[in-house]
Motif scaffolding. Structure first.
Motif, PDB file in Angstrom:
ATOM      1  N   THR A   1     -21.271 -23.227   4.949  1.00 52.51           N
ATOM      2  CA  THR A   1     -20.799 -22.199   5.871  1.00 52.51           C
ATOM      3  C   THR A   1     -19.974 -22.861   6.956  1.00 52.51           C
ATOM      4  OG1 THR A   1     -21.446 -20.253   7.170  1.00 52.51           O
ATOM      5  CG2 THR A   1     -22.847 -22.206   7.386  1.00 52.51           C
ATOM      6  N   VAL A   2     -18.971 -22.141   7.418  1.00 55.07           N
ATOM      7  CA  VAL A   2     -18.058 -22.677   8.428  1.00 55.07           C
ATOM      8  C   VAL A   2     -18.329 -21.993   9.757  1.00 55.07           C
ATOM      9  CG1 VAL A   2     -15.644 -23.024   9.080  1.00 55.07           C
ATOM     10  CG2 VAL A   2     -16.316 -23.108   6.662  1.00 55.07           C
ATOM     11  N   GLY A   3     -18.836 -22.764  10.709  1.00 53.64           N
ATOM     12  CA  GLY A   3     -19.110 -22.231  12.031  1.00 53.64           C
ATOM     13  C   GLY A   3     -17.865 -22.199  12.888  1.00 53.64           C
ATOM     14  N   PRO A   4     -17.881 -21.356  13.918  1.00 57.34           N
ATOM     15  CA  PRO A   4     -16.749 -21.291  14.831  1.00 57.34           C
ATOM     16  C   PRO A   4     -16.751 -22.455  15.819  1.00 57.34           C
ATOM     17  CG  PRO A   4     -18.463 -19.770  15.532  1.00 57.34           C
ATOM     18  CD  PRO A   4     -18.925 -20.375  14.233  1.00 57.34           C
ATOM     19  N   VAL A   5     -15.569 -22.835  16.243  1.00 60.04           N
ATOM     20  CA  VAL A   5     -15.418 -23.834  17.292  1.00 60.04           C
ATOM     21  C   VAL A   5     -15.637 -23.126  18.624  1.00 60.04           C
ATOM     22  CG1 VAL A   5     -13.815 -25.432  18.417  1.00 60.04           C
ATOM     23  CG2 VAL A   5     -13.821 -25.203  15.916  1.00 60.04           C
TER      24      VAL A   5
ATOM     25  N   THR B   1     -23.014 -26.832  16.722  1.00 56.63           N
ATOM     26  CA  THR B   1     -23.439 -27.495  17.958  1.00 56.63           C
ATOM     27  C   THR B   1     -22.982 -28.943  18.070  1.00 56.63           C
ATOM     28  OG1 THR B   1     -25.569 -28.146  17.005  1.00 56.63           O
ATOM     29  CG2 THR B   1     -25.478 -26.027  18.183  1.00 56.63           C
ATOM     30  N   GLY B   2     -22.457 -29.503  17.005  1.00 56.70           N
ATOM     31  CA  GLY B   2     -21.981 -30.882  17.054  1.00 56.70           C
ATOM     32  C   GLY B   2     -20.543 -30.934  17.538  1.00 56.70           C
ATOM     33  N   ALA B   3     -19.663 -31.366  16.666  1.00 57.53           N
ATOM     34  CA  ALA B   3     -18.250 -31.515  17.017  1.00 57.53           C
ATOM     35  C   ALA B   3     -17.604 -30.193  17.421  1.00 57.53           C
ATOM     36  CB  ALA B   3     -17.487 -32.128  15.845  1.00 57.53           C
ATOM     37  N   TYR B   4     -18.181 -29.064  16.981  1.00 55.93           N
ATOM     38  CA  TYR B   4     -17.598 -27.760  17.304  1.00 55.93           C
ATOM     39  C   TYR B   4     -18.009 -27.279  18.689  1.00 55.93           C
ATOM     40  CZ  TYR B   4     -15.761 -27.217  12.544  1.00 55.93           C
ATOM     41  OH  TYR B   4     -15.062 -27.359  11.365  1.00 55.93           O
ATOM     42  N   GLY B   5     -18.925 -27.996  19.349  1.00 55.26           N
ATOM     43  CA  GLY B   5     -19.169 -27.853  20.773  1.00 55.26           C
ATOM     44  C   GLY B   5     -19.964 -26.658  21.278  1.00 55.26           C
ATOM     45  N   TRP B   6     -20.612 -25.905  20.400  1.00 56.08           N
ATOM     46  CA  TRP B   6     -21.355 -24.740  20.888  1.00 56.08           C
ATOM     47  C   TRP B   6     -22.570 -25.219  21.683  1.00 56.08           C
ATOM     48  CZ3 TRP B   6     -19.253 -20.041  19.005  1.00 56.08           C
ATOM     49  CH2 TRP B   6     -19.782 -18.895  19.622  1.00 56.08           C
ATOM     50  N   PRO B   7     -22.812 -24.700  22.888  1.00 51.43           N
ATOM     51  CA  PRO B   7     -23.970 -25.132  23.681  1.00 51.43           C
ATOM     52  C   PRO B   7     -25.283 -24.842  22.927  1.00 51.43           C
ATOM     53  CG  PRO B   7     -22.425 -23.892  25.037  1.00 51.43           C
ATOM     54  CD  PRO B   7     -21.973 -23.739  23.614  1.00 51.43           C
ATOM     55  N   MET B   8     -26.164 -25.834  22.881  1.00 52.29           N
ATOM     56  CA  MET B   8     -27.366 -25.767  22.057  1.00 52.29           C
ATOM     57  C   MET B   8     -28.242 -24.557  22.372  1.00 52.29           C
ATOM     58  SD  MET B   8     -28.931 -27.093  19.489  1.00 52.29           S
ATOM     59  CE  MET B   8     -28.173 -28.697  19.313  1.00 52.29           C
TER      60      MET B   8
END
Length: 174
Positions: free
Chosen positions: A82-86, A123-130
């Protein structure tokens, strides 16, 4: 409703029916969870992803969607990519992040999977706050109509584990 469990550890070591990969849209591997799954799973996963690119996803897998492949050498039955949003401070779409979880569970149901392991998508490189990602993930899973019996969030470190534990009402002592 699926039972939610938390594990701090390595998602590539989970013995489940399906492990979810936080993939990039190319489906051809990358860093973080995606790279770890491709490395441990072996060339079979990449070959299956290349087949998907040639057949249905020539332009890549859209954000929020999910698709399954073999798990290769992983101790899981399948990999659901699955591809998460940045994450962007303005304009980030929590619906797209929630869609990753809902769509992965839909694919899991199509596979007949009863146990599914998820990472903390985006939450990694895509930067979503945990903390926000944990809230969205737990709400999406709890709200999903699924035949999956166990959703296992496999979290890399203690801070991620605690963010998810807070969302499902676990205290630090548990």
């Amino acid at each position: 409703m699926a039972r939610i469990t938390l594990v701090q550890g390595d998602i590539t070591a989970q013995e489940v029916d399906a492990v979810v990969n936080a993939a990039n849209s190319s489906l051809l591997g990358g860093g973080g969870v995606d790279g770890a799954i491709h490395r441990r799973g072996g060339p079979e996963i990449l070959a299956a992803c290349e087949d998907l690119r040639r057949s249905h996803y020539g332009k890549g897998l859209p954000t929020g969607r999910a698709v399954a492949t073999t798990a290769g050498r992983l101790p899981a039955g399948h990999v659901i990519h699955t591809v998460g949003p940045v994450y962007q401070v303005s304009g980030s779409d929590p619906w797209l992040l929630a869609s990753c979880y809902r769509e992965s569970l839909r694919v899991a149901d199509e596979l007949g999977a009863r146990t599914v392991a998820f990472p903390a998508i985006s939450t990694g490189a895509y930067g979503w706050p945990m903390e926000d990602a944990a809230r969205i993930a737990v709400e999406a899973v709890l709200g999903a109509e699924t035949n999956v019996e166990e959703v296992r969030f496999v979290l890399y470190d203690e801070s991620a584990y605690q963010a998810f534990a807070e969302q499902i009402g676990l205290s630090e002592a548990e």
